[in-house]
Design an enzyme around this catalytic site. Structure first.
Site, PDB file in Angstrom:
ATOM      1  N   SER A   1      45.130  43.976  42.978  1.00  0.00           N
ATOM      2  CA  SER A   1      46.031  44.121  41.958  1.00  0.00           C
ATOM      3  C   SER A   1      47.285  43.848  42.285  1.00  0.00           C
ATOM      4  CB  SER A   1      45.829  45.668  41.642  1.00  0.00           C
ATOM      5  OG  SER A   1      44.567  45.973  40.991  1.00  0.00           O
TER       6      SER A   1
ATOM      7  N   ARG B   1      50.961  54.918  44.371  1.00  0.00           N
ATOM      8  CA  ARG B   1      50.893  53.621  45.134  1.00  0.00           C
ATOM      9  C   ARG B   1      51.990  53.733  45.941  1.00  0.00           C
ATOM     10  NH1 ARG B   1      46.760  54.624  43.429  1.00  0.00           N
ATOM     11  NH2 ARG B   1      45.430  53.493  42.311  1.00  0.00           N
TER      12      ARG B   1
ATOM     13  N   GLU C   1      52.855  45.686  43.237  1.00  0.00           N
ATOM     14  CA  GLU C   1      51.918  46.390  43.979  1.00  0.00           C
ATOM     15  C   GLU C   1      51.739  45.752  45.140  1.00  0.00           C
ATOM     16  OE1 GLU C   1      47.544  48.314  43.681  1.00  0.00           O
ATOM     17  OE2 GLU C   1      48.934  48.552  41.645  1.00  0.00           O
TER      18      GLU C   1
END
Length: 320
Positions: free
Chosen positions: A229, A180, A303
């Site tokens: 998320s 990520r 995130e």
């Protein structure tokens, strides 16, 4: 060539180079984010095309901060807004060209749209994009992934305009992808990419997209004001549990602060139930992190990107 748009003359807006696109001072950003919260951009630029963006950045005073927003689907903009220049790509960056073994697409293209074009051409391997609610530029910037694949698996190259206004084509190896994250140069804007696909029967990727859509609908609060998320999954070497499992075990499912709530359906999603501020959402996320650390010893990492000035630090006229 169309005439350059008039430039506001107050604050840093008076320092803006001419553009063929659109410049707006003190532009509302909250309604453009999936959470529906946050303060304004000091200056918002929607460039007409890549050449317009290049000339603008090349002439922009280098001390001014620049932030690029995609579809703002995995983002909290704080209540005090974003100082400096905010760039949002639009129609001039949404082209899609299907090739024999891949797709070349603009940074503003929706991930879902790219997945559908690939499937329609019988290209396999890009179906996972149907599970990512954002734009291709943002997906590259954060090495977005879902359903067993991520951008680094399929990217050949990305064309960027850097903070100095230069065009660069970077191969996947130069982007420093990790979980990520990428190592895009500071202030760079992804304007075009090439994604690989495996030629075959269109029925196969189309069926997979249907499966992904159904899985998202069944497991995620897709119709709520959310940012996707919230926390990265921990390193499997540290714990076999996913972020949502740690959050659930810490007793956070349904937890509320102000107008923000941990989703009952998928507790790695935070929701704006209707009257949340950015501060509510961020405070809820930090409370979740604290409770997970207390119960499991695991430090969850955000995130979702959090950008801008907290509301209590903002000046009266807008962002500090």
């Amino acid at each position: 060539m169309a005439a350059a748009n008039p430039i506001p003359t107050t604050g840093i807006a008076g320092l803006m180079p001419p553009v063929r696109g659109r410049l707006e001072a003190n532009a509302a950003l909250g309604p453009q984010t999936w959470f529906g919260v946050g303060g304004p951009a000091e200056v918002l630029l929607r460039p007409a095309d890549a050449d317009d963006l290049s000339s603008f950045l090349g002439a922009l005073p280098p001390e001014l901060p620049v932030v690029t927003l995609g579809k703002a689907s995995n983002l909290i903009i704080r209540d005090g807004g974003l100082p400096g220049v905010v760039i949002r790509l639009a129609r001039g960056f949404s082209g899609i060209v299907v090739e024999a073994d891949g797709i070349v697409c603009g940074g503003a293209c929706l991930d879902m749209t790219v997945a559908e074009h690939a499937a329609g051409a019988g290209l396999r391997g890009l179906e996972f994009l149907a599970g990512i609610p954002g734009s291709i530029g943002g997906a590259v910037a954060m090495n977005a992934g879902a359903y067993g694949a991520e951008i680094t698996d399929v990217l050949d190259w990305a064309e960027i305009v850097n903070r100095s206004g230069e065009f660069l084509r970077l191969p996947v190896e130069a982007l420093g992808f990790g979980y990520r994250r990428s190592s895009l140069p500071e202030g760079a804007v992804v304007v075009r990419v090439r994604l690989r696909g495996e030629p075959g029967d269109p029925a196969i990727p189309r069926a997979r997209i249907v499966e992904i859509r159904a899985a998202r609908e069944a497991s995620q609060p897709t119709r709520a004001r959310t940012g996707g998320s919230t926390f990265r999954n921990p390193d499997p070497a540290t714990t076999p549990l996913k972020a949502w499992q740690l959050i659930d075990e810490a007793g956070c499912r349904g937890l509320e602060i102000g107008g923000a709530q941990v989703s009952e359906k998928h507790c790695n999603f935070l929701l704006n139930t209707g009257a949340a501020s950015a501060a509510d959402i961020e405070a809820l996320g930090e409370e979740v992190r604290r409770r997970v650390a207390d119960s499991s010893g695991i430090d969850l990492h955000w995130e979702i990107r959090r950008l801008g000035v907290p509301g209590h630090l903002a000046t009266l006229g807008g962002a500090a």
